[in-house]
Design an enzyme around this catalytic site. Structure first.
Site, mmCIF file in Angstrom:
data_model
loop_
_atom_site.group_PDB
_atom_site.id
_atom_site.type_symbol
_atom_site.label_atom_id
_atom_site.label_comp_id
_atom_site.label_asym_id
_atom_site.label_seq_id
_atom_site.Cartn_x
_atom_site.Cartn_y
_atom_site.Cartn_z
ATOM 1 N N PRO A 88 0.823 -1.215 0.000
ATOM 2 C CA PRO A 88 0.000 0.000 0.000
ATOM 3 C C PRO A 88 0.863 1.275 0.000
ATOM 4 C CG PRO A 88 -0.736 -1.526 1.726
ATOM 5 C CD PRO A 88 0.567 -2.054 1.185
ATOM 6 N N GLU A 115 0.370 -7.805 8.610
ATOM 7 C CA GLU A 115 0.538 -6.342 8.600
ATOM 8 C C GLU A 115 1.660 -5.878 7.677
ATOM 9 O OE1 GLU A 115 -1.391 -3.763 9.828
ATOM 10 O OE2 GLU A 115 -2.701 -5.500 9.967
ATOM 11 N N ARG A 153 -1.414 -8.543 -21.209
ATOM 12 C CA ARG A 153 -2.176 -7.997 -22.342
ATOM 13 C C ARG A 153 -1.313 -7.162 -23.283
ATOM 14 N NH1 ARG A 153 -7.497 -7.923 -22.046
ATOM 15 N NH2 ARG A 153 -7.566 -5.975 -23.228
ATOM 16 N N ASP A 168 -7.719 -0.434 -27.149
ATOM 17 C CA ASP A 168 -8.167 -0.501 -25.771
ATOM 18 C C ASP A 168 -8.523 0.873 -25.263
ATOM 19 O OD1 ASP A 168 -8.435 -2.973 -24.701
ATOM 20 O OD2 ASP A 168 -6.401 -3.105 -23.898
#
Ligand code: 9D3
Length: 245
Positions: A88, A115, A153, A168
């Protein structure tokens, strides 16, 4: 493209056996290896986590089993890999940064649980930290799979010819225009006449207008990033005018 993933939940990666990523694994455009730190936990109870020094909630992934798994993954790479920690706290991954990922060829992804991981692992083994966005996942696995899917992709030949990278949504910087297939009328809702007209120039003009209009309505941040040519400006002005009616 080679990915080595270090994870306590290797079973989750079976999801990549479906669809475009699944086909890419079969044709070896995508190679995927999985390493479980649990298999390298040679302590008494095969533990991979412990309590944080200084106190606080939750558990931290221990250095030893995780480092052993990372080193095993690195040794299996066909080319010197870049080592990425999904976190994060990382930089946000997007379509643009995915292109840079593709050119790395060999990548070890570390998916954390609990954590987080012991800070010394970052110093010893990790080159980069990446996040997939501002929301809280239960672990790094879904982030790893997202990055693998997005990057796959972009591998030349990974998409069927029906689907091209340059078409796309987002690579044009615009949202996709509305799309329809049979039947022509459903629940009294009909397909726009222009799409049935066979007039390819009118269809392209309508699609571009809808793409510009939808982007203007929903993602003005995307429009602000690019400059529209005179034709695009006129189409958007028409869309806005029709919107007011
Ligand atoms: C109480 C503190 N925790 C919540 C803020 C910290 C925390 C630890 C571990 C939050 C999430 C996670 C698990 N997430 C990931 O490993 C992760 C992640 C994410 O949660 N969001 C976006 N991208 C990523 S990349 C890895």
């Amino acid at each position: 493209m080679w990915f080595g993933v270090v994870t306590l939940f290797p079973e989750m990666f079976a999801a990549l056996d479906c669809g475009i990523t699944g086909r890419s694994i079969k044709t070896e455009l995508l190679q995927l290896g999985l390493w479980n730190p649990r298999d390298y936990a040679h302590n008494k109870h095969h533990t991979v986590d412990d309590r944080p020094y200084g106190g606080g909630p939750g558990m931290i992934m221990m250095v030893e089993p995780l480092q052993a798994a990372i080193q095993a993954a690195k040794q299996a790479a066909p080319k010197k890999p870049v080592v990425v920690h999904l976190s994060p706290q990382g930089k946000h991954f997007n379509q643009e940064t995915a292109t840079a990922f593709l050119s790395k060829e060999s990548i070890v992804l570390i998916a954390g649980r609990y954590e987080g991981i012991d800070e010394r692992l970052l110093e010893l083994e990790v080159d980069e930290e990446w996040s997939i966005g501002d929301y809280i996942l239960s672990g790094g696995e879904l982030a790893a799979m997202t990055m693998i899917d997005v990057t796959t992709r972009l591998i030349p030949g990974a998409l069927g010819h029906e689907d091209s990278v340059s078409q796309d949504s987002l690579s044009s910087g615009l949202l996709k225009y509305p799309q329809y297939t049979r039947p022509e009328s459903y629940a009294e809702l009909t397909v726009p006449n222009v799409l049935l007209s066979g007039n390819h120039q009118a269809i392209e003009r309508w699609r571009l207008k809808q793409a510009l209009g939808k982007t203007w309505l929903r993602r003005p941040d995307l429009l602000a990033k690019q400059s529209l040519d005179e034709f695009q400006q006129r189409l958007l002005a028409e869309f806005i005018q029709e919107q007011k009616k």
